[in-house]
Scaffold this motif. Structure first.
Motif, short mmCIF file in Angstrom:
data_model
loop_
_atom_site.label_atom_id
_atom_site.label_comp_id
_atom_site.label_asym_id
_atom_site.label_seq_id
_atom_site.Cartn_x
_atom_site.Cartn_y
_atom_site.Cartn_z
N LYS A 819 38.26 45.96 28.78
CA LYS A 819 39.52 45.41 29.30
C LYS A 819 40.13 46.31 30.36
O LYS A 819 40.62 45.86 31.40
CB LYS A 819 40.50 45.20 28.16
CG LYS A 819 40.13 44.06 27.24
CD LYS A 819 41.16 43.93 26.13
CE LYS A 819 40.79 42.77 25.20
NZ LYS A 819 41.77 42.63 24.09
N HIS A 821 38.50 48.34 32.25
CA HIS A 821 37.68 48.29 33.45
C HIS A 821 38.00 47.03 34.27
O HIS A 821 38.06 47.10 35.52
CB HIS A 821 36.20 48.31 33.04
CG HIS A 821 35.27 48.37 34.21
ND1 HIS A 821 35.19 49.46 35.07
CD2 HIS A 821 34.37 47.46 34.68
CE1 HIS A 821 34.29 49.24 36.01
NE2 HIS A 821 33.76 48.01 35.79
N GLU A 822 38.21 45.89 33.60
CA GLU A 822 38.56 44.65 34.31
C GLU A 822 39.92 44.78 35.00
O GLU A 822 40.10 44.33 36.15
CB GLU A 822 38.57 43.49 33.32
CG GLU A 822 37.19 43.10 32.85
CD GLU A 822 37.23 41.98 31.83
OE1 GLU A 822 38.36 41.56 31.47
OE2 GLU A 822 36.15 41.54 31.39
N GLN A 823 40.87 45.38 34.32
CA GLN A 823 42.18 45.59 34.94
C GLN A 823 42.08 46.49 36.16
O GLN A 823 42.77 46.28 37.18
CB GLN A 823 43.16 46.18 33.92
CG GLN A 823 43.55 45.22 32.81
CD GLN A 823 44.46 45.85 31.80
OE1 GLN A 823 44.82 47.03 31.94
NE2 GLN A 823 44.82 45.09 30.77
N LYS A 825 39.48 46.75 38.15
CA LYS A 825 38.89 45.97 39.25
C LYS A 825 39.94 45.05 39.91
O LYS A 825 39.98 44.93 41.15
CB LYS A 825 37.73 45.14 38.71
CG LYS A 825 36.46 45.94 38.47
CD LYS A 825 35.35 45.01 37.99
CE LYS A 825 34.06 45.79 37.78
NZ LYS A 825 32.95 44.90 37.34
N LYS A 826 40.77 44.42 39.09
CA LYS A 826 41.79 43.53 39.63
C LYS A 826 42.76 44.29 40.51
O LYS A 826 43.14 43.85 41.60
CB LYS A 826 42.53 42.83 38.50
CG LYS A 826 41.69 41.80 37.77
CD LYS A 826 42.51 41.16 36.64
CE LYS A 826 41.66 40.15 35.89
NZ LYS A 826 42.42 39.52 34.77
#
Length: 833
Positions: A819, A821-823, A825-826
């Motif tokens: 999670k 890591h996804e944040q 990237k965003k």
């Protein structure tokens, strides 16, 4: 004028190579031989019989028949020899052989029957008659051989004799060694047993003679000592024991002093000379006997016998000469690896300590000082028995008081004598009476001095000196052992000394507890500091002062606490020491105790001395010990649990406020003030907050498998109702532990299926109830395989639960990282846009 030459007459020479038949003896030859007898002297020594034996033959018998006749004679001789050999009565080894001229050996024999058979003689006579009849002769006569035949036969016989001599010498050289060895072995076998029997009888004779009249047969001691130097073990042991019995009987009751050179030059009576010879001989042989025992004691074969003789001799005559040598040998073996030797030496030293009347106390001082030196030399690494013998020492504390009494009596007697003298001086008529009284007083003083010397009674000042020497040596040993136990760690390694590496610490602490009232007060503070450090040497993490000290076992630390309380109790008036540290150590040692590893009797003694012996405790501390003892009674064995419960009951009876722990709510609702929270893992009993807890442990202990433990728990629970139960109330924890530990061996756990479904009533779980219902009890039978299976399933389930928790944690961490890591990237895309 010239001397007349003597005419030399020479015998005529025979012509060479002239046959014997051609030589004729004339009358002139006969006359010449008769005139010159000195040249024919060798002929008189010729054995004519042996010569005729070889040259004679039967007359008118042919050579073939003559050979058959010789064969018959030889066969006859061989048969005679066989008959003689069959009829032997003497063994060939018992007699020396005879060697003949031809080199053969013949042994002497004794035939059973020497008579010749008449049948052989008849056969030979018939054969001779038959040979004579063949030639037509009527008589058998012997005819001499000619000279040529004689010479030829002699040469042949000499050659054969030389050959036989050579062969016999070779055979003799081969057979000579085995025969000598056999003879030596036989002689040894025959003589060793006889010599041993003779020596045994001789020892008995000498010993009996010495015991009958020692002064007359004192020289026999030297012969007995020589027999003890024999090579046979049985003879040596018998001689040493015989000498021991003799010395025990004939040694006098005084110490022998040999005369000086001036005294020997003086003229004395025959009786004194005889006594001096007796004493000098006895002393010299006694010294040699002690040296023999000390030398033999180093050999493993004679060790026990020598140690027994030394101990018996020292115990029987400790006042006699050479006591120092005997005592040194005994002290050297007081820590021996051999149990028999060690026990003998310890019992001997104890007898010296208890029977001081035999030696006046001097042997006690020497023995104690030798033991102190032995402990110092071996760096306190000895068997505990080596200083446990100190427990047999006795000290007289009233020597000073008696000395004052004796001084007062002497002062009174002097005053009375002065008054009598004044009265005598005033009356001139009583001068004669005065002289008589003075003479009587002098004789009385001499008699009292002689009686005092004969009775081996020492002076009070001398006894005080010896007692002070003994005390200084004993406490020097005790403090050395304590310092050795406090030895710091080695610099190379960080680990302390291994537990159990202090074998002398336990008897040292027992000795300090017994003789603590005799310790000088100047050393009391140091002693208490040593004991405090040793008691806390098991948990060095919390005390910086104890870093580097040795690690002791739980039993040894408990003994340190016990010794400190004994010292405090015996010197209560002179000491003002806070014992809180020892209570803290006992509170923590209860948790560290293990029934199979540590000693339960020491724990019970600690309960008795520190908690039960007439001491009023603080309420917080008493409640803490009550709660801890009740809780850990569930984990102890039956004997330890009963000792702990006896201590709990004693504390509850003395501290009435602590009975609130028996109520259901915390503190019982009657304790004034704020109640601290209970901390079961606290190291200080004053900070545990035990008053906020409840003795729920007693409910479980009332269902204990052992009836004595369950009954005691039930009785303690009934204290809250006000009823006074007397069961085991008069027994100390040590007595309860000993009694139950003896009964525990024969105890069998039983269960009642009927009573398990119903609630047990209070006070009904007694020994009488169990004994009445013993017929209905069933012994619990548990299948070990089922237990293993259930336990394995249980542990597998626990393992699965733990594994699931670990996997869930990893999954949660992984999802969280995804999670994040996804944040990330965003946010990065937003920044780029």
């Amino acid at each position: 004028m010239g001397k007349k030459k003597q005419k030399i007459v020479l015998p005529p020479e025979l012509p060479p190579e002239i046959p014997d038949e051609a030589v004729e003896v004339s009358d002139e030859d006969v006359a010449f031989v008769a005139e010159n007898r000195e040249y024919t002297g060798f002929l008189s020594n010729l054995d004519t019989k042996s010569i005729n034996k070889h040259v004679t033959r039967v007359a008118d018998v042919k050579e073939d028949d003559l050979e058959s006749l010789y064969e018959k004679r030889i066969r006859k001789r061989s048969l005679d020899k066989e008959a003689e050999e069959q009829g032997l009565e003497v063994d060939p080894v018992d007699a020396l052989p005879v060697k003949t001229l031809d080199g053969k050996l013949y042994y002497r024999t004794v035939p059973k029957a020497t008579q010749k058979s008449e049948s052989e003689d008849k056969d030979e006579a018939n054969a001779n008659k038959a040979n004579a009849n063949k030639d037509g002769g009527t008589d058998a006569s012997v005819v001499r051989l000619t000279k040529a035949e004689k010479r030829a036969k002699l040469k042949k016989m000499r050659k054969e004799a030389k050959k036989q001599a050579k062969e016999g010498a070779e055979v003799e050289g081969i057979e000579k060694i085995p025969q000598a060895e056999v003879l030596d072995e036989v002689r040894k076998d025959m003589t060793v047993e006889e010599d041993n029997e003779k020596k045994k009888f001789r020892l008995a004779e000498l010993g009996t003679a010495l015991l009958t009249d020692p002064e007359l047969n004192i020289k026999s001691l030297k012969e007995m000592l020589e027999i003890s130097k024999d090579g046979d073990r049985d003879i040596v042991v018998l001689a040493l024991k015989s000498l021991l019995a003799v010395f025990r009987d004939i040694i006098p009751g005084y110490r022998i002093r040999l005369p000086t050179e001036k005294e020997q030059e003086m003229k004395v009576s025959k009786a004194i000379k005889k006594m001096r010879f007796y004493e000098s001989t006895l002393l010299s042989v006694y010294k040699a006997y002690i040296q023999k025992l000390i030398a033999v004691e180093k050999q493993a074969v004679y060790k026990r016998v020598a140690v027994r003789c030394i101990c018996t001799l020292l115990e029987a005559v400790p006042h006699f000469n050479f006591r120092e040598s005997l005592l040194a040998a005994v002290i050297r073996n007081i820590s021996s690896e051999d149990d028999v030797s060690r026990k003998l030496c310890c019992s001997t030293v104890k007898s010296l300590f208890t029977n001081e009347g035999k030696h006046g106390g001097e042997a006690t001082v020497e023995a104690v000082q030798m033991i102190a030196d032995l402990v110092k030399d071996h760096d306190c690494q000895l068997h505990p028995d080596s200083i446990e013998v100190f427990m047999s020492l006795t000290f007289d504390e009233d020597l000073g008081k008696r000395e004052k009494r004796d001084a007062d009596n002497k002062f009174k007697s002097k005053n009375s004598k002065r008054k009598n003298l004044k009265e005598l001086k005033e009356s001139a008529a009583n001068e004669k009476k005065k002289a008589r009284k003075e003479m009587m007083s002098k004789t009385r003083e001499e008699v009292t001095a002689e009686l005092k010397a004969a009775s081996l009674t020492t002076d009070v000042t001398e006894r005080r000196r010896m007692q002070s020497d003994v005390l200084s040596a004993v406490f020097q040993t005790f403090f050395r052992v304590l310092k050795h136990a406090l030895r710091p760690r080695s610099k190379a390694g960080s680990s302390p000394q291994a537990p159990g590496s202090h074998p002398l610490l336990a008897p040292c602490l027992n000795g300090i507890g017994k003789f603590c009232q005799l310790i000088d007060l100047d050393f009391m503070s140091d002693l208490m500091n040593y004991l405090r450090k040793l008691a806390g040497s098991g948990n060095n993490s919390g005390d910086s002062s104890m870093v580097g000290s040795a690690c002791l076992t739980v039993s040894e630390r408990l003994q340190c606490c016990i010794a400190a309380f004994k010292v405090m109790r015996n010197n209560l008036d002179a000491l003002n020491v806070d014992l809180q540290d020892f209570f803290v150590q006992l509170y923590n040692l209860i948790i560290e105790y293990r029934p199979g590893r540590d000693k339960g009797e020491i724990l019970a003694e600690a309960f008795k001395i520190m908690l039960c012996d007439d001491r009023q405790h603080d309420m917080q501390r008493a409640a803490a010990f009550i709660k801890r003892l009740a809780t850990f009674s569930l984990c102890f064995g039956s004997a330890e649990s009963l000792a702990a419960l006896v201590t709990v009951k004693h504390l509850l009876q003395k501290n009435v406020k602590c009975r609130n722990l028996l109520e259901n709510d915390a503190g019982g609702g009657s304790v004034s003030g704020a109640i601290a929270k209970y901390q079961p893992y606290a190291t200080d009993p004053n900070l545990s907050g035990a008053l906020a807890s409840v003795l729920w442990d007693l409910n479980l202990l009332s269902k204990h498998c052992h009836p004595a433990v369950s009954t005691m728990a039930s009785n303690i629970s009934m204290l809250s109702t006000g009823e006074n139960q007397v069961y085991l109330s008069n027994k100390s924890p040590t007595q309860a532990f000993k009694e139950l530990s003896l009964e525990q061996e024969s105890f069998i756990v039983k269960s009642d299926p009927k009573s398990s479904s119903t609630k047990r009533k209070k006070g009904n779980a007694s020994l009488e109830h169990i004994s009445m219902g013993s017929d209905l009890d069933i012994i619990a039978q548990i299948d070990e395989n089922d237990v293993r299976k259930k336990l394995s399933e249980h542990y597998l389930l626990l393992h699965d639960i733990a594994e699931n928790e670990r996997l869930r944690g990893e999954l949660a961490r992984t999802t969280l990282s995804l999670k994040l890591h996804e944040q990330y990237k965003k946010q990065k895309k937003r920044r780029t846009n």
